[in-house]
Design a protein around this motif. Structure first.
Motif, PDB file in Angstrom:
ATOM      1  N   GLY A   1       3.714  17.942 -24.958  1.00 40.17           N
ATOM      2  CA  GLY A   1       2.492  18.403 -22.792  1.00 40.17           C
ATOM      3  C   GLY A   1       3.142  17.495 -22.312  1.00 40.17           C
ATOM      4  O   GLY A   1       3.272  16.995 -22.041  1.00 40.17           O
ATOM      5  N   GLU A   2       1.836  18.127 -21.657  1.00 37.40           N
ATOM      6  CA  GLU A   2       1.841  17.351 -20.281  1.00 37.40           C
ATOM      7  C   GLU A   2       0.591  16.685 -20.123  1.00 37.40           C
ATOM      8  O   GLU A   2      -0.582  16.615 -20.772  1.00 37.40           O
ATOM      9  N   LEU A   3       0.463  15.536 -19.776  1.00 39.43           N
ATOM     10  CA  LEU A   3      -0.991  14.522 -19.350  1.00 39.43           C
ATOM     11  C   LEU A   3      -1.243  15.223 -17.984  1.00 39.43           C
ATOM     12  O   LEU A   3      -0.945  16.363 -17.705  1.00 39.43           O
ATOM     13  N   GLY A   4      -2.318  14.400 -18.555  1.00 38.84           N
ATOM     14  CA  GLY A   4      -3.511  14.812 -18.072  1.00 38.84           C
ATOM     15  C   GLY A   4      -3.305  14.533 -16.142  1.00 38.84           C
ATOM     16  O   GLY A   4      -2.565  14.435 -15.714  1.00 38.84           O
ATOM     17  N   HIS A   5      -4.376  14.083 -15.694  1.00 38.49           N
ATOM     18  CA  HIS A   5      -4.407  14.297 -14.080  1.00 38.49           C
ATOM     19  C   HIS A   5      -3.759  12.613 -13.692  1.00 38.49           C
ATOM     20  O   HIS A   5      -4.073  11.875 -14.389  1.00 38.49           O
ATOM     21  N   PHE A   6      -2.475  12.537 -13.349  1.00 36.09           N
ATOM     22  CA  PHE A   6      -2.163  11.583 -12.628  1.00 36.09           C
ATOM     23  C   PHE A   6      -1.671  11.408 -11.312  1.00 36.09           C
ATOM     24  O   PHE A   6      -1.441  12.305 -10.061  1.00 36.09           O
ATOM     25  N   GLY A   7      -2.653  10.127 -11.109  1.00 32.80           N
ATOM     26  CA  GLY A   7      -1.822   9.388  -9.795  1.00 32.80           C
ATOM     27  C   GLY A   7      -3.821   8.517  -8.818  1.00 32.80           C
ATOM     28  O   GLY A   7      -4.732   9.195  -9.987  1.00 32.80           O
ATOM     29  N   ALA A   8      -4.362   8.730  -7.679  1.00 36.60           N
ATOM     30  CA  ALA A   8      -5.201   8.139  -7.251  1.00 36.60           C
ATOM     31  C   ALA A   8      -6.346   9.479  -7.555  1.00 36.60           C
ATOM     32  O   ALA A   8      -6.130  10.288  -7.582  1.00 36.60           O
ATOM     33  N   ARG A   9      -7.548   8.789  -7.779  1.00 39.44           N
ATOM     34  CA  ARG A   9      -8.512  10.197  -7.298  1.00 39.44           C
ATOM     35  C   ARG A   9      -9.369   9.371  -6.501  1.00 39.44           C
ATOM     36  O   ARG A   9     -10.666   8.823  -6.782  1.00 39.44           O
TER      37      ARG A   9
ATOM     38  N   ALA B   1      -0.555  18.048  -3.839  1.00 38.85           N
ATOM     39  CA  ALA B   1      -0.812  17.734  -2.590  1.00 38.85           C
ATOM     40  C   ALA B   1      -1.000  16.289  -1.815  1.00 38.85           C
ATOM     41  O   ALA B   1      -2.006  16.399  -0.669  1.00 38.85           O
ATOM     42  N   LYS B   2      -3.320  17.679  -2.406  1.00 41.43           N
ATOM     43  CA  LYS B   2      -3.597  17.713  -1.863  1.00 41.43           C
ATOM     44  C   LYS B   2      -4.554  15.243  -1.526  1.00 41.43           C
ATOM     45  O   LYS B   2      -4.903  14.828  -0.804  1.00 41.43           O
ATOM     46  N   VAL B   3      -3.815  14.656  -2.964  1.00 43.72           N
ATOM     47  CA  VAL B   3      -4.011  13.668  -3.535  1.00 43.72           C
ATOM     48  C   VAL B   3      -3.077  12.712  -2.590  1.00 43.72           C
ATOM     49  O   VAL B   3      -3.461  11.553  -1.415  1.00 43.72           O
ATOM     50  N   TRP B   4      -1.981  12.956  -2.687  1.00 44.78           N
ATOM     51  CA  TRP B   4      -1.177  12.270  -1.676  1.00 44.78           C
ATOM     52  C   TRP B   4      -1.833  12.334   0.277  1.00 44.78           C
ATOM     53  O   TRP B   4      -1.875  11.137   0.754  1.00 44.78           O
ATOM     54  N   SER B   5      -2.129  13.780   0.388  1.00 43.54           N
ATOM     55  CA  SER B   5      -2.466  13.598   1.937  1.00 43.54           C
ATOM     56  C   SER B   5      -3.561  12.652   2.002  1.00 43.54           C
ATOM     57  O   SER B   5      -3.648  11.887   3.206  1.00 43.54           O
ATOM     58  N   THR B   6      -5.022  12.648   1.136  1.00 44.52           N
ATOM     59  CA  THR B   6      -6.122  12.111   1.164  1.00 44.52           C
ATOM     60  C   THR B   6      -5.714  10.626   1.410  1.00 44.52           C
ATOM     61  O   THR B   6      -7.123   9.972   2.384  1.00 44.52           O
TER      62      THR B   6
ATOM     63  N   ILE C   1       0.628  -0.991   0.230  1.00 42.86           N
ATOM     64  CA  ILE C   1       0.149   0.148   0.627  1.00 42.86           C
ATOM     65  C   ILE C   1       0.720   1.629  -0.104  1.00 42.86           C
ATOM     66  O   ILE C   1       1.363   1.447   1.020  1.00 42.86           O
ATOM     67  N   GLY C   2       0.895   2.119  -1.226  1.00 39.39           N
ATOM     68  CA  GLY C   2       1.641   3.777  -1.285  1.00 39.39           C
ATOM     69  C   GLY C   2       1.267   4.171  -2.559  1.00 39.39           C
ATOM     70  O   GLY C   2       0.147   3.663  -3.141  1.00 39.39           O
ATOM     71  N   THR C   3       1.345   5.165  -2.071  1.00 41.11           N
ATOM     72  CA  THR C   3       1.145   5.849  -3.354  1.00 41.11           C
ATOM     73  C   THR C   3       1.933   5.571  -4.613  1.00 41.11           C
ATOM     74  O   THR C   3       2.467   5.527  -4.700  1.00 41.11           O
ATOM     75  N   GLU C   4       1.332   6.447  -6.311  1.00 36.81           N
ATOM     76  CA  GLU C   4       2.273   6.520  -7.024  1.00 36.81           C
ATOM     77  C   GLU C   4       3.428   7.257  -6.506  1.00 36.81           C
ATOM     78  O   GLU C   4       3.362   8.425  -5.478  1.00 36.81           O
ATOM     79  N   ARG C   5       4.731   7.241  -6.907  1.00 34.70           N
ATOM     80  CA  ARG C   5       5.882   7.357  -6.829  1.00 34.70           C
ATOM     81  C   ARG C   5       6.318   7.809  -5.426  1.00 34.70           C
ATOM     82  O   ARG C   5       6.974   8.706  -5.095  1.00 34.70           O
ATOM     83  N   SER C   6       5.643   6.779  -4.537  1.00 34.66           N
ATOM     84  CA  SER C   6       6.149   6.563  -2.770  1.00 34.66           C
ATOM     85  C   SER C   6       7.695   5.331  -3.174  1.00 34.66           C
ATOM     86  O   SER C   6       7.788   5.037  -2.524  1.00 34.66           O
ATOM     87  N   GLY C   7       8.070   4.679  -4.494  1.00 35.38           N
ATOM     88  CA  GLY C   7       8.927   3.609  -4.268  1.00 35.38           C
ATOM     89  C   GLY C   7       8.322   2.126  -4.652  1.00 35.38           C
ATOM     90  O   GLY C   7       8.660   0.583  -4.532  1.00 35.38           O
ATOM     91  N   THR C   8       6.671   1.853  -4.752  1.00 34.56           N
ATOM     92  CA  THR C   8       6.046   1.273  -4.611  1.00 34.56           C
ATOM     93  C   THR C   8       7.027   0.051  -6.143  1.00 34.56           C
ATOM     94  O   THR C   8       7.236  -1.627  -5.835  1.00 34.56           O
ATOM     95  N   THR C   9       7.567   1.020  -6.812  1.00 37.73           N
ATOM     96  CA  THR C   9       7.792   0.766  -8.273  1.00 37.73           C
ATOM     97  C   THR C   9       9.038  -0.702  -8.028  1.00 37.73           C
ATOM     98  O   THR C   9       8.825  -1.807  -7.933  1.00 37.73           O
TER      99      THR C   9
ATOM    100  N   SER D   1       8.497  14.401  -8.142  1.00 42.42           N
ATOM    101  CA  SER D   1       8.185  13.365  -8.338  1.00 42.42           C
ATOM    102  C   SER D   1       7.131  13.362 -10.136  1.00 42.42           C
ATOM    103  O   SER D   1       7.293  12.720 -10.859  1.00 42.42           O
ATOM    104  N   THR D   2       6.038  13.462  -9.179  1.00 41.24           N
ATOM    105  CA  THR D   2       4.850  13.549  -9.719  1.00 41.24           C
ATOM    106  C   THR D   2       4.672  14.340 -11.214  1.00 41.24           C
ATOM    107  O   THR D   2       4.722  14.634 -12.679  1.00 41.24           O
ATOM    108  N   ALA D   3       5.651  15.692 -11.111  1.00 35.58           N
ATOM    109  CA  ALA D   3       5.516  17.195 -11.947  1.00 35.58           C
ATOM    110  C   ALA D   3       6.665  16.939 -12.987  1.00 35.58           C
ATOM    111  O   ALA D   3       6.765  16.582 -14.432  1.00 35.58           O
TER     112      ALA D   3
END
Length: 301
Positions: free
Chosen positions: A183-191, A209-214, A32-40, A139-141
């Motif tokens: 260009g840039e990706l749209g939203h990247f990460g959990a929803r 930041a909000k997605v990570w904290s939540t 269990i870990g967010t995107e870009r947190s070392g899970t891969t 890392s997400t940026a």
């Protein structure tokens, strides 16, 4: 680093599991870990363990039957006997295909779905990995600007059942557009609940930041009454020998030289890369959304 005690409080509803219960599905390791947190990186270590099969972000399996929800939060109330049976069947196929004795898995959106995952695998070994939210923003940026690897996009597309394609096409189209047109990706990460409003406000770093904290707060609350091992990414990187022993012991795994070799590739010098790569304006914008959660997990601003 702590191991949370087991409790019968707030237990997930009983779900009828497939019988016979194949031993290869016992005590799966759920990271269990967010995107870009070392899970891969940690997943790559599990892949090298001779006993473990690895499931790489089987989002389509966990989300099957729940695509119409406006967010990715699932609880035990969303679990049905047929849905849980299907999930376990898909996991069993993978552990058989990989010729291993046990399954491990990592899917970042499961930070929002611990009760649902627990309903599917009541004896799971949950590893809760948290990385400094400032590093996650940085890392997400970087990923948003460079995009997901084309090979990864195609591989994930191949695994999605045909009937589920309508729900995944927008994400894959966005990822492929970025790779070929820039260009840039749209939203990247959990929803999590509320994510659409955050995206609409137009500040990617604040959204991250909000997605990570939540996500990490949701996972912590959900894991409070479930056996789990919590550790920070920074502790694993700076002292892999100590942390890996705790992982082996908690997961009931024999030590593995192959798994150790991956963990030995840690780069402690990158732990605080955010200090040089996030400017003062970015830090000021994300601070209100991170500082409380950072402090609660032992980080200092």
């Amino acid at each position: 680093m702590t191991v949370a005690p087991a409790s019968t409080a707030d237990a997930a509803p009983a779900v009828v599991l497939p019988k016979p219960d194949d031993p290869r599905l016992r005590k799966p390791i759920i990271l269990i870990g967010t995107e870009r947190s070392g899970t891969t990186w940690l997943g790559c270590a599990f892949r090298e363990h001779p006993d473990l099969a690895i499931m790489w972000e089987p989002r389509h399996i966990w989300s099957h039957g729940h695509y119409l929800k406006p967010h990715e939060r699932l609880t035990a109330d969303d679990a049905t006997p047929s849905g849980i049976r299907w999930i376990r069947e898909q996991f069993l196929k993978q552990v058989i295909a990989q010729g291993r004795q046990r399954i491990s898995e990592k899917t970042p959106i499961n930070t929002l779905r611990v009760p649902y995952v627990h309903a599917a695998f009541p004896d799971a070994k949950f590893l809760f990995l948290v990385r400094d939210g400032r590093s996650v923003v940085r890392s997400t940026a970087e990923i948003a600007a460079s995009g997901v690897r084309k090979g990864s996009i195609i591989k994930r597309m191949k695994h999605v059942p045909l009937l589920d394609w309508p729900f995944y096409v927008p994400r894959y189209v966005d990822a492929m557009r970025q790779k070929f047109l820039g260009g840039e990706l749209g939203h990247f990460g959990a929803r999590p609940p509320g994510w659409k409003q955050w995206v609409a406000e137009g500040d990617r770093d604040v959204t991250t930041a909000k997605v990570w904290s939540t996500s990490v707060n949701t996972a912590r609350a959900d894991l409070a009454n479930i056996d789990h091992l919590f550790f920070r990414y920074e502790d694993l990187v700076r002292d892999p020998a100590t942390t890996r022993k705790q992982i082996y012991d908690f997961c009931e795994l024999a030590p593995s030289a192959e798994m150790d070799a991956v963990l030995d590739t840690a780069k402690p010098d990158r732990v605080d890369a955010w200090r040089n790569e996030l400017d003062d304006d970015t830090l000021a914008r994300i601070k209100p959304h991170l500082i409380g959660t950072l402090n609660s997990f032992g980080y200092e601003w």
